[in-house]
Design an enzyme around this catalytic site. Structure first.
Site, PDB file in Angstrom:
ATOM      1  CG  HIS A  90      -2.171  -0.864   0.953  1.00  0.00           C
ATOM      2  ND1 HIS A  90      -3.426  -0.530   1.370  1.00  0.00           N
ATOM      3  CD2 HIS A  90      -2.299  -2.042   0.298  1.00  0.00           C
ATOM      4  CE1 HIS A  90      -4.281  -1.478   1.001  1.00  0.00           C
ATOM      5  NE2 HIS A  90      -3.618  -2.409   0.364  1.00  0.00           N
TER       6      HIS A  90
ATOM      7  CG  HIS B 239      -4.309 -11.498  -2.460  1.00  0.00           C
ATOM      8  ND1 HIS B 239      -5.373 -11.045  -3.195  1.00  0.00           N
ATOM      9  CD2 HIS B 239      -3.866 -10.418  -1.747  1.00  0.00           C
ATOM     10  CE1 HIS B 239      -5.556  -9.746  -2.957  1.00  0.00           C
ATOM     11  NE2 HIS B 239      -4.654  -9.349  -2.085  1.00  0.00           N
TER      12      HIS B 239
END
Ligand code: HEB
Length: 742
Positions: free
Chosen positions: A95, A271
């Protein structure tokens, strides 16, 4: 009640008695804030603390050990899923880096901006306040020897390593800033969430068609909504449509300069770790850090349900664990995605997600031993199998785990280092060996001796005596090369000599026809010099800058001022094959008021683009002003036009531009049908036409602060100061990419 989110009225400043201020009355006044951000006054370390020197004192291996130790040292105030903060920190790294957009080079991990609003409070960064706070004891231990900016990405990177992933390499070198970056346009929405009015379709030019809208995404934006890093995990605007989600993913990752293969590698790689959090309803969640009460000490999103953490955590509102081994690198994510059937379900918090209803419960619980869950996915994960191109890549990676590992390592390295600029900025022992990647804008190392001071003297007179070369075109060429730099991702600049390559040589702002004349002239000087010297050579990149330098000195001399303009050799030429045209094209200016090229478009006026460019060149208000005035004196409009050439002796480095701009005897009016972009200046008494000018010219006399600076340079005692200040701002621009000198 909230604190930073609370104020009585927008019009009441809460300091010095409050009251209405200039920006309340005249909200459209050109803002110069980007030219004074990151001032040394705001830097608590002091301007003489050089990060590279501090970093050199750091025990980097010990730092990584401390991060590793912390990774599994679960804290009671924010317990780690699976006893391991690894996934959490990877999300922190991603992020930080993932706000990068290739169009204007802004965003990214390079400034440690997640400490400041809006990023500290972005909905998509929910609970990363805790990730940052977990790292504080480590940051505190090492102080200025490690920047927050580096630590944010190093934490996730080290965690990856510790969970069995062999990463490609890591460089430190990101220097912290001390305030929110005012230069970044995050979008025009007035709301963070797609469901709120005023949010949804603004950046899509009003389009709400989730199959057609991607192409209308406003530049330079890359994310699909204000407040998201990239795309909505539940699907476009919260609609659980994986095919449409793939269109969003492709658009946004392309804006981040990632291709399809890199995109799949990143998502499937990322992920493979950790989980999402949506155990409870969103209504229990308090305000974000910037709106939280003063007692929260810059933590936000306080969860009022039971413990508010661990198995009660709410972040995205989704409840997904992708892999059978969420703290260990393995191919379970792609196995799950490609071999199982997922049905649409809802998370406990009510969010759209997907679950393999017919599957065994094979996925571990983060806190309860011997409790297992059925495999789940988010809409944006299912997108990788619904989109035929992504599916192909996913299948290739699934069948070849080594290939997948390699590609994820490379894409991760690119993600984290994309905006670091020249390789000389890279610090630390883990920098990968071997040739630079194309995205690193490689410039080969010079294998010859550089020119010295004697050579520059003779080369300068050689240049000035070469046919076709003159003050005006030498200045615009040097400017075009050097001013392609942008501090946002530190790309561009004169090094590499890319002005002779695609795409730069074709940019209208560089006036290709005239550029060729200059390059031909400089090449003849170059080949003559290189033939006469064997070990020693001069690069075209150096000659382009030296030409500009010679021109400025000659123009000063013509104005009766003896000026030595700093020139530092050491640039080398790169090749077309080492130039990433597909992303280099983004460096092309929309407008460049320094050479009176182009006009405002869309959201920005011509003068706003001038200030924006000045900001990307790290110029101060006086530097911008003196450069514009000086470029006009040097007759350096990109097209040779006379707009703003407010002098009877163009080509001499005089302060005539300022003197004549400030002269009351000239009156200005817009030229018809130019949309107030071009202006006619006439003699007040006789009405005789005197000059024409652009918005970039007239703003220097019209804006109160710019006028104040112009008055300094237009004063009777300013000729010499003007020339000196011009020369130092000029050299600064010429050397913006010379991190090898800093
Ligand atoms: Fe991610 C998580 C989304 C990409 C890595 N993600 C996550 C989440 C979400 C997301 C929603 C959850 C949060 C919570 O907590 O709740 N992603 C997403 C999207 C995308 C992504 C939409 C695009 C498509 N990722 C990504 C990437 C990466 C990642 C690229 C890297 C590389 N993530 C991640 C991780 C995680 C996540 C690691 C986990 C975290 C934890 O564990 O905490």
């Amino acid at each position: 009640g909230s604190d930073f989110g609370r104020c009585l009225s927008k019009r009441l400043s809460k300091f010095a008695g409050g009251g209405s201020r200039s920006w309340d009355w005249w909200p459209c006044e050109l803002s110069l804030n980007v030219l004074r951000q990151n001032g040394k006054e705001s830097n608590p370390l002091g301007a003489d603390v050089i990060y590279a020197n501090e970093f050199a004192k750091l025990d980097f291996e010990q730092l990584k050990k401390d991060i590793t130790e912390m990774q599994t040292n679960s804290q009671d105030w924010w317990p780690a899923d699976f006893g391991n903060y690894g996934g959490f920190w990877i999300r922190l790294s991603w992020h930080n880096a993932g706000t990068y957009r290739a169009v204007d080079g802004r965003g990214g991990a390079g400034e440690g901006q997640q400490r400041f609003a809006p990023l500290n409070s972005w909905p998509d960064n929910q609970n990363l306040d805790k990730a940052r706070r977990l790292l504080w004891p480590i940051k505190q231990k090492y102080g200025s020897k490690i920047s927050w900016a580096d630590l944010f990405v190093l934490a996730g990177h080290t965690a990856l390593n510790n969970m069995g992933f062999p990463p490609h390499g890591f460089a430190a070198g990101r220097v912290d800033t001390w305030q929110a970056d005012e230069g970044i346009f995050w979008g025009a929405e007035t709301a963070m969430f797609p469901t709120e009015p005023g949010s949804n379709s603004v950046r899509y030019n009003g389009s709400t068609d989730i199959y057609a809208r991607a192409d209308t995404l406003e530049a330079p934006l890359a994310d699909t909504n204000m407040g998201l890093i990239y795309v909505d995990p539940e699907g476009p605007s919260g609609i659980p449509d994986p095919k449409a989600s793939a269109l969003d993913i492709r658009k946004t990752f392309t804006r981040m300069a990632m291709n399809d293969e890199e995109t799949v590698a990143l998502i499937a790689g990322g992920h493979a770790f950790g989980k999402t959090h949506g155990a409870v309803a969103g209504k229990y969640i308090g305000p974000e850090p910037n709106a939280a009460p003063i007692t929260e000490q810059q933590l936000g999103w306080k969860n009022h349900y039971k413990s508010g953490y661990a198995d009660n955590t709410y972040t995205s509102g989704l409840e997904v664990i992708w892999s059978e081994t969420p703290t260990k690198w393995a191919n379970h994510y792609l196995h799950s995605l490609l071999t199982r059937n997922f049905s649409h379900t809802n998370s406990p918090a009510g969010g759209h997600q997907w679950e393999c209803l017919g599957c065994n419960a094979s996925i571990p619980d983060p806190f309860k031993p011997n409790v297992w869950h059925r495999p789940r996915m988010m809409t944006s994960d299912i997108a990788l199998k619904e989109d035929p191109i992504y599916r192909n890549i996913s299948e290739t990676f699934y069948k070849d785990f080594n290939l997948f590992t390699e590609k994820f390592g490379l894409a991760w390295y690119k993600l984290l280092h994309r905006d670091m600029g020249p390789i000389t900025r890279y610090l630390g022992p883990d920098i990968p060996k071997g040739p630079l990647k194309l995205w690193q804008d490689p410039v080969p190392e010079a294998k010859y001796q550089m020119i010295d001071a004697n050579d520059t003297t003779s080369l300068k007179s050689e240049i000035l005596n070469t046919q076709g070369l003159n003050i005006s075109n030498l200045v615009t060429t040097a400017w075009g090369a050097a001013a392609s730099f942008r501090i946002s991702d530190k790309r561009g600049g004169a090094n590499g000599g890319r002005i002779q390559l695609e795409p730069q040589k074709r940019w209208a702002s560089n006036n290709p026809a005239r550029l060729q004349i200059v390059l031909n002239g400089l090449k003849s000087v170059q080949s003559k010099f290189n033939k006469a010297n064997s070990a020693k050579q001069v690069s075209l990149a150096d000659l382009v800058v030296l030409g500009g330098t010679a021109a400025v000195e000659a123009a000063a001399k013509a104005a009766g001022i003896n000026l030595a303009v700093r020139f530092t050799p050491g640039r080398n030429d790169t090749t077309q094959a080492l130039t990433d045209i597909s992303t280099f094209k983004y460096l092309k200016p929309i407008a460049d008021g320094f050479v009176n090229y182009g006009v405002g478009i869309g959201r920005s006026t011509t003068e706003e683009i001038l200030v924006d460019k000045a900001g990307l060149l790290t110029l101060s208000t006086p530097e911008m002003t003196v450069l514009v005035g000086g470029m006009r004196a040097l007759n350096a409009n990109y097209d040779g036009s006379s707009h703003g050439i407010l002098t009877s002796r163009p080509g001499q480095l005089t302060n005539d531009f300022f003197v004549n701009l400030l002269n009351i005897s000239t009156t200005w009016q817009p030229i018809a049908n130019t949309n107030q972009e071009f202006f006619q200046g006439n003699d007040r008494a006789s009405g005789q036409p005197l000059y024409t000018a652009t918005r970039s010219d007239l703003i220097l006399g019209s804006h109160p602060e710019l006028r104040a600076v112009s008055e300094v340079y237009g004063s009777a005692d300013a000729s010499e100061k003007f020339a000196k200040d011009f020369a130092s701002a000029w050299s600064k621009v010429m050397e913006l990419d010379r991190y090898d000198l800093k």
